[in-house]
Design a protein around this motif. Structure first.
Motif, PDB file in Angstrom:
ATOM      1  N   SER A  67       0.965  -1.220   0.256  1.00 37.37           N
ATOM      2  CA  SER A  67       0.054  -0.283   0.106  1.00 37.37           C
ATOM      3  C   SER A  67       0.940   1.151  -0.066  1.00 37.37           C
ATOM      4  N   PRO A  70      -1.067   5.600  -0.301  1.00 34.56           N
ATOM      5  CA  PRO A  70      -1.278   6.398   0.434  1.00 34.56           C
ATOM      6  C   PRO A  70       0.001   7.950   1.100  1.00 34.56           C
ATOM      7  N   THR A 275      -6.250   6.417   1.923  1.00 32.51           N
ATOM      8  CA  THR A 275      -6.364   4.954   0.961  1.00 32.51           C
ATOM      9  C   THR A 275      -7.236   5.147  -0.206  1.00 32.51           C
TER      10      THR A 275
END
Length: 537
Positions: A67, A70, A275
């Motif tokens: 991820s 972000p 996100t």
């Protein structure tokens, strides 16, 4: 699980050499004999004691290694603008569908970094990103770092400038090795260098030399299944432990009280992890949020408190008075002439306005400097101080003789549950003060900043939240007179200030610190705090 020597077919060895040339820039080192432990998620503590550990940041320290979006959004917005962040958000679905992982990473770096000043991105890496990395850190990975003698962290995904401040300042690693973003004339051009520079700190070469001379057992490598670092570590490490995604599903976040270094100060406007879904929600809300912020600002600036407070509550902004002694009753019981001195902790620039709104009467706030815009829109009186102790004392005594006065002796705002050191000047003005415990709740944006050009926007950002809240509690008055055996003068005022700090700390359940305004600005902004716009004492 028992360890077994690594055996690679010829095709795999050729592929590994290709990866080594790509990530090491063609450099060649002596390769020790290496073994790999698969399935053993956490190496035993005795294996790491007095050892140098080479660790893959994304595979071992972060719970969600893939991820990266972000964190690039934070750079795009905080170092750039909301428009740059919107561009990154709009193209991200296309990047995900059409590009490989490495090409997607390069595209995000280009959008996030292009044209940004190097100094500002370095500041974001030290002052903004550590909060989000700490929140995404795995407790299991942190324990590994704590057990090692020396730690070299490799970051194949994040540019080194994004993670170095977090890793060195908060985790205490010895070296950070990652990919660089090309800069020209002090600004980034957005191109990500393909190979990883292995020279940071010299620890890799040091380990290799010790291995050659037989003075060490070699380093221990910590990588992820399928990670490029797994192949790279086989060149340097006697043992390599590999963790898979299934193991990491059980890993736990690090509680705040177990952070290697307390997170007292951090900067930036964004208060949540961006996100893709959260970013879409934020940009969808922004037009309505701007309208709310303008409406709330006008209401507090133009209308009396008996009207503006209910209107603000109707829009979702609330001020909650926690049960405590009545300010008017304590004033009558004290029998003192002149105004009352309210001493509060400092959360945002709206602290004095909130106290005045709860009291529903005029009040004066003192400040060393305030921007012309803040003076124009402030619904309460503000008085400038000079930084000359004797002159400031005379001015504050005159103000207190004419009416109620509110001071914030911390001298700067603090977002986290800590109280900074109190300046003792307020304790020399009167024999009794009323502590006011303030706490804020926000859901999207922080209403504080250390950037001089953005200070006047601090109240606006607080009101930009969908449901901002203030909790206000008036505590029992505290005497500032010398106690038994305590001499008068400056020494007793310091003790009195410490007593008031303790009272507020107990009421708020905040930890007391010796940190000051100077410490905050040196850490977050690289200066000593000579900016406008904060109520001080």
């Amino acid at each position: 699980m028992a360890k077994k020597p690594c055996e690679f077919p010829t095709a795999v060895l050729s592929f590994r050499r290709f990866l080594q040339r790509r990530f090491l820039g063609g450099r060649h080192h002596h390769r020790p004999t290496s073994t790999t432990a698969t399935g053993a998620a956490i190496p035993p503590a005795d294996k790491l004691h007095n050892q140098t550990v080479m660790i893959d940041l994304e595979s071992w320290l972060l719970r969600s290694p893939m991820s990266t979006f972000p964190y690039f959004m934070i750079v795009a917005i905080e170092a750039g603008s909301f428009l740059r962040g919107l561009i990154l958000l709009l193209i991200y679905p296309l990047l995900w569908l059409l590009l490989s992982h490495d090409m997607r990473l390069k595209a995000m770096v280009m959008v996030s970094f292009f044209g940004l000043p190097e100094k500002e991105v370095v500041r974001i890496g030290k002052a903004v990103l550590p909060k989000f990395f700490l929140e995404g850190m795995a407790m299991e990975g942190l324990e590994v770092v704590r057990n090692a003698k020396k730690v070299v962290v490799f970051s194949p995904l994040f540019p080194r400038v994004m993670v170095e401040g977090f890793l060195k300042e908060y985790i205490g690693v010895n070296a950070v090795i990652g990919r660089e973003v090309i800069a020209v004339a002090g600004r980034y051009v957005g191109l990500l260098v393909d190979h990883i520079d292995m020279d940071d700190g010299g620890f890799v070469d040091e380990v290799m030399e010790e291995t050659k001379r037989g003075k060490g057992d070699g380093a221990v490598g910590l990588a992820g299944v399928g990670s490029k670092m797994h192949h790279l570590f086989s060149r340097y490490c006697k043992e390599t432990y590999v963790v898979c995604d299934a193991d990491k599903k059980e890993w736990q976040p690090v509680p705040r009280e177990k952070y290697p270094k307390p997170l007292i100060f951090h900067d930036g406007r964004l208060a949540f992890k961006l996100t893709p879904c959260a970013a879409v929600a934020m940009y969808t809300y922004l037009p309505w949020g701007i309208f709310l912020a303008v409406f709330r600002s006008l209401a507090f600036g133009l209308l009396p408190y008996r009207v503006s407070v209910p209107l603000a509550a109707f829009t979702g902004m609330r001020s909650r008075l926690i049960a405590g002694p009545s300010p008017d009753a304590t004033r009558r019981n004290s029998g003192t002439a002149g105004g009352r001195l309210y001493v509060c902790n400092h959360r945002t620039l709206l602290d004095p306005i909130t106290v005045a709104a709860v009291l529903n009467k005029p009040i004066t706030a003192v400040t060393y400097s305030v921007s012309p815009v803040s003076e124009l829109i402030a619904p309460i009186r503000t008085a400038r101080l000079t930084r000359d102790r004797d002159e400031d004392r005379r001015r504050m005594e005159a103000l207190l003789a004419r009416g109620d006065l509110v001071v914030c002796p911390e001298g700067t705002t603090c977002r986290e549950p800590y109280l900074l050191r109190f300046s003792p000047l307020f304790a020399e003005l009167t024999g009794e003060v009323t502590p006011v415990a303030l706490e804020t709740r926000i859901d999207m944006f922080y209403g504080t900043s250390t950037k001089p050009a953005a200070k006047w926007l601090d109240p606006f950002y607080f009101m930009l939240n969908s449901r901002p809240e203030y909790h206000v509690e008036f505590l029992q008055p505290v005497s500032t007179a010398p106690v038994d055996g305590e001499a008068g003068g400056h020494g007793h005022s310091i003790n009195a200030a410490n007593r008031v700090q303790r009272v507020l700390g107990e009421a708020l359940a905040f930890e007391l610190t010796e940190q000051t305004r100077k410490d905050k600005y040196e850490m977050l902004a690289g200066n000593k705090g000579n900016v406008k716009g904060e109520a001080k004492m």
